[in-house]
Structure formats: structure tokens, C-alpha cells
Scaffold this motif. Structure first.
Motif, mmCIF file in Angstrom:
data_model
loop_
_atom_site.group_PDB
_atom_site.id
_atom_site.type_symbol
_atom_site.label_atom_id
_atom_site.label_comp_id
_atom_site.label_asym_id
_atom_site.label_seq_id
_atom_site.Cartn_x
_atom_site.Cartn_y
_atom_site.Cartn_z
ATOM 1 N N SER A 132 1.519 -5.066 -1.009
ATOM 2 C CA SER A 132 1.265 -5.391 0.196
ATOM 3 C C SER A 132 2.136 -4.540 1.153
ATOM 4 O O SER A 132 2.069 -4.647 2.406
ATOM 5 N N ARG A 133 3.076 -3.590 0.715
ATOM 6 C CA ARG A 133 3.616 -2.629 1.299
ATOM 7 C C ARG A 133 3.403 -1.160 1.220
ATOM 8 O O ARG A 133 3.990 -0.354 1.967
ATOM 9 N N PHE A 134 2.564 -0.684 0.339
ATOM 10 C CA PHE A 134 2.133 0.605 0.184
ATOM 11 C C PHE A 134 1.888 1.438 1.345
ATOM 12 O O PHE A 134 2.238 2.762 1.585
ATOM 13 N N HIS A 135 1.415 0.577 2.457
ATOM 14 C CA HIS A 135 0.993 1.249 3.732
ATOM 15 C C HIS A 135 2.137 1.933 4.543
ATOM 16 O O HIS A 135 2.097 2.867 5.365
ATOM 17 N N GLU A 136 3.352 1.345 4.005
ATOM 18 C CA GLU A 136 4.669 1.795 4.668
ATOM 19 C C GLU A 136 4.964 3.107 4.181
ATOM 20 O O GLU A 136 5.869 3.817 4.704
ATOM 21 N N ILE A 137 4.695 3.655 3.167
ATOM 22 C CA ILE A 137 4.996 4.926 2.568
ATOM 23 C C ILE A 137 4.275 6.086 2.975
ATOM 24 O O ILE A 137 3.062 6.185 3.077
ATOM 25 N N GLU A 138 4.971 6.910 3.838
ATOM 26 C CA GLU A 138 4.434 8.176 4.388
ATOM 27 C C GLU A 138 3.700 9.166 3.339
ATOM 28 O O GLU A 138 4.320 9.396 2.385
ATOM 29 N N GLY A 139 2.519 9.669 3.517
ATOM 30 C CA GLY A 139 2.005 10.459 2.588
ATOM 31 C C GLY A 139 1.575 9.952 1.005
ATOM 32 O O GLY A 139 1.339 10.772 0.181
ATOM 33 N N VAL A 140 1.516 8.602 1.115
ATOM 34 C CA VAL A 140 1.081 7.977 0.014
ATOM 35 C C VAL A 140 -0.348 8.385 -0.768
ATOM 36 O O VAL A 140 -1.167 8.408 -0.013
ATOM 37 N N ASN A 141 -0.302 8.264 -2.049
ATOM 38 C CA ASN A 141 -1.667 8.515 -2.665
ATOM 39 C C ASN A 141 -1.759 7.170 -3.421
ATOM 40 O O ASN A 141 -1.205 6.649 -4.506
ATOM 41 N N PRO A 142 -2.444 6.256 -2.636
ATOM 42 C CA PRO A 142 -2.522 5.042 -3.248
ATOM 43 C C PRO A 142 -3.820 4.679 -4.301
ATOM 44 O O PRO A 142 -3.739 3.666 -5.161
ATOM 45 N N ASP A 143 -4.332 5.705 -4.671
ATOM 46 C CA ASP A 143 -5.259 5.592 -6.005
ATOM 47 C C ASP A 143 -4.560 5.710 -7.417
ATOM 48 O O ASP A 143 -5.445 5.617 -8.260
ATOM 49 N N ASP A 194 4.270 -7.891 -12.567
ATOM 50 C CA ASP A 194 3.376 -8.497 -11.848
ATOM 51 C C ASP A 194 3.616 -8.630 -10.569
ATOM 52 O O ASP A 194 2.825 -8.282 -9.416
ATOM 53 N N GLU A 195 4.696 -9.584 -10.379
ATOM 54 C CA GLU A 195 5.254 -9.906 -8.749
ATOM 55 C C GLU A 195 5.655 -8.584 -8.169
ATOM 56 O O GLU A 195 5.340 -8.486 -6.689
ATOM 57 N N LEU A 196 6.205 -7.783 -8.811
ATOM 58 C CA LEU A 196 6.712 -6.321 -8.273
ATOM 59 C C LEU A 196 5.212 -5.604 -7.577
ATOM 60 O O LEU A 196 5.413 -4.974 -6.397
ATOM 61 N N TRP A 197 4.418 -5.635 -8.466
ATOM 62 C CA TRP A 197 3.164 -4.834 -8.105
ATOM 63 C C TRP A 197 2.480 -5.426 -6.829
ATOM 64 O O TRP A 197 2.051 -4.760 -5.975
ATOM 65 N N LEU A 198 2.455 -6.860 -6.825
ATOM 66 C CA LEU A 198 1.842 -7.720 -5.625
ATOM 67 C C LEU A 198 2.802 -7.309 -4.405
ATOM 68 O O LEU A 198 2.208 -7.081 -3.220
ATOM 69 N N ARG A 199 4.126 -7.057 -4.601
ATOM 70 C CA ARG A 199 5.022 -6.941 -3.418
ATOM 71 C C ARG A 199 4.815 -5.477 -2.869
ATOM 72 O O ARG A 199 4.860 -5.347 -1.678
ATOM 73 N N LEU A 200 4.657 -4.405 -3.821
ATOM 74 C CA LEU A 200 4.338 -3.297 -3.444
ATOM 75 C C LEU A 200 2.984 -2.926 -2.941
ATOM 76 O O LEU A 200 2.692 -2.239 -1.863
#
Length: 166
Positions: A36-47, A28-34
């Protein structure tokens, strides 16, 4: 449980890697950390999130991440893993995460041994899309296990045994 067998094109997942799954709280902590940072990943599909489980001789690893649409720079502290095109068994787990081991057991102990397939590789992954609702008994997670057909259990074997019954 009867999984679907699909051919999935190659794809890449970028995210955070953890050695040995400690417990659900650390995941769960790992998901929270990710999150807060997913916007750093180029071309990410956040859905659509991925939970990739790797079995290794020296322990297990777990990557949580998102697929990317193109290869770009990997953010500091993150890992990118590329998956080649493969055949997968896709089955669903409905319910809370604390019961997912029951679903995996049904797949590995009941379906796989009699399926004519074997697992290819030492990983499987979970896909978290809009059907996933944390802590809900109605939550749905898709689980993908890479497969290859068991030697001697192909179409020609089936045809031969059917001819013998005539």
C-alpha cells in the motif's frame, strides 16, 4: 542442487524492516503494508520484491522491499540498505514458502561445505519476481547468498593437485 555463481552489481533496496521473524502471518502483513506504500519510494521497481534476512548477535531482522534505480529520499518508517557489488550463489526454491527451510538446509548443509566457498556477510536475500505465486507448489523464488572463496581452495590448488596425479 547446483547454484549458479554470479557477480551482481551494487544495488539498493528500500522497504520495511522487522526485528525477529515472528511468523509467516506477520511477514504477510508486512508485505500488505509495503504494497500500500510502494508508490512512496522514488525510482522503485515494483515488479521484483526482495526479502532480506539478516543474522545479528541480538536476533534476526527481515527487510521486505523493492530495488530502486537511484538514491532518493527514504519514506518515513522505511529503511534503505545498500549492497556492494559481490559474488553470489543463486539457487531456486520451487514450492510453497512453508518448505523454503528445506531448500536453505540443502544449500547450507550439503552444497556450501564442499563448494570451496564460504558465506560472506550475515545475510542472504530472496527475490520475488513474476515466477512467484503465493501458496502454489509451482511458485519459484531465487535465493542469493553472498560468497567468498575459501582460503587455499583456489585455482592454483586445483592445478597443483592435478599435476600430482600425472
Amino acid at each position: 542442487m547446483e547454484p549458479r555463481i554470479i557477480s551482481k552489481p551494487a544495488f539498493t533496496v528500500v522497504g520495511l524492516l522487522q526485528d525477529d521473524q515472528k511468523d509467516d502471518a506477520s511477514i504477510d502483513e508486512l508485505w500488505l503494508r509495503l504494497g500500500s506504500r510502494f508508490h512512496e519510494i522514488e525510482g522503485v521497481n515494483p515488479d521484483v520484491g526482495f526479502g532480506v534476512h539478516f543474522s545479528k548477535d541480538d536476533g534476526n531482522q527481515f527487510l521486505i522491499g523493492f530495488s530502486v534505480q537511484q538514491n532518493g529520499p527514504i519514506p518515513k518508517g522505511m529503511t534503505a540498505i545498500h549492497f556492494e557489488a559481490k559474488e553470489y550463489a543463486v539457487f531456486t526454491h520451487q514450492g510453497t514458502l512453508d518448505r523454503i527451510d528445506d531448500t536453505l538446509s540443502m544449500f547450507y548443509c550439503d552444497w556450501l561445505p564442499t563448494s570451496g566457498y564460504q558465506q560472506e556477510g550475515t545475510y542472504y536475500f530472496e527475490v520475488y519476481d513474476d515466477r512467484f505465486v503465493p501458496n502454489s507448489p509451482d511458485s519459484v523464488i531465487a535465493i542469493y547468498v553472498p560468497l567468498k572463496q575459501t582460503a587455499g581452495f583456489g585455482i592454483s590448488e586445483i592445478a597443483t593437485s592435478q599435476r600430482g596425479r600425472q
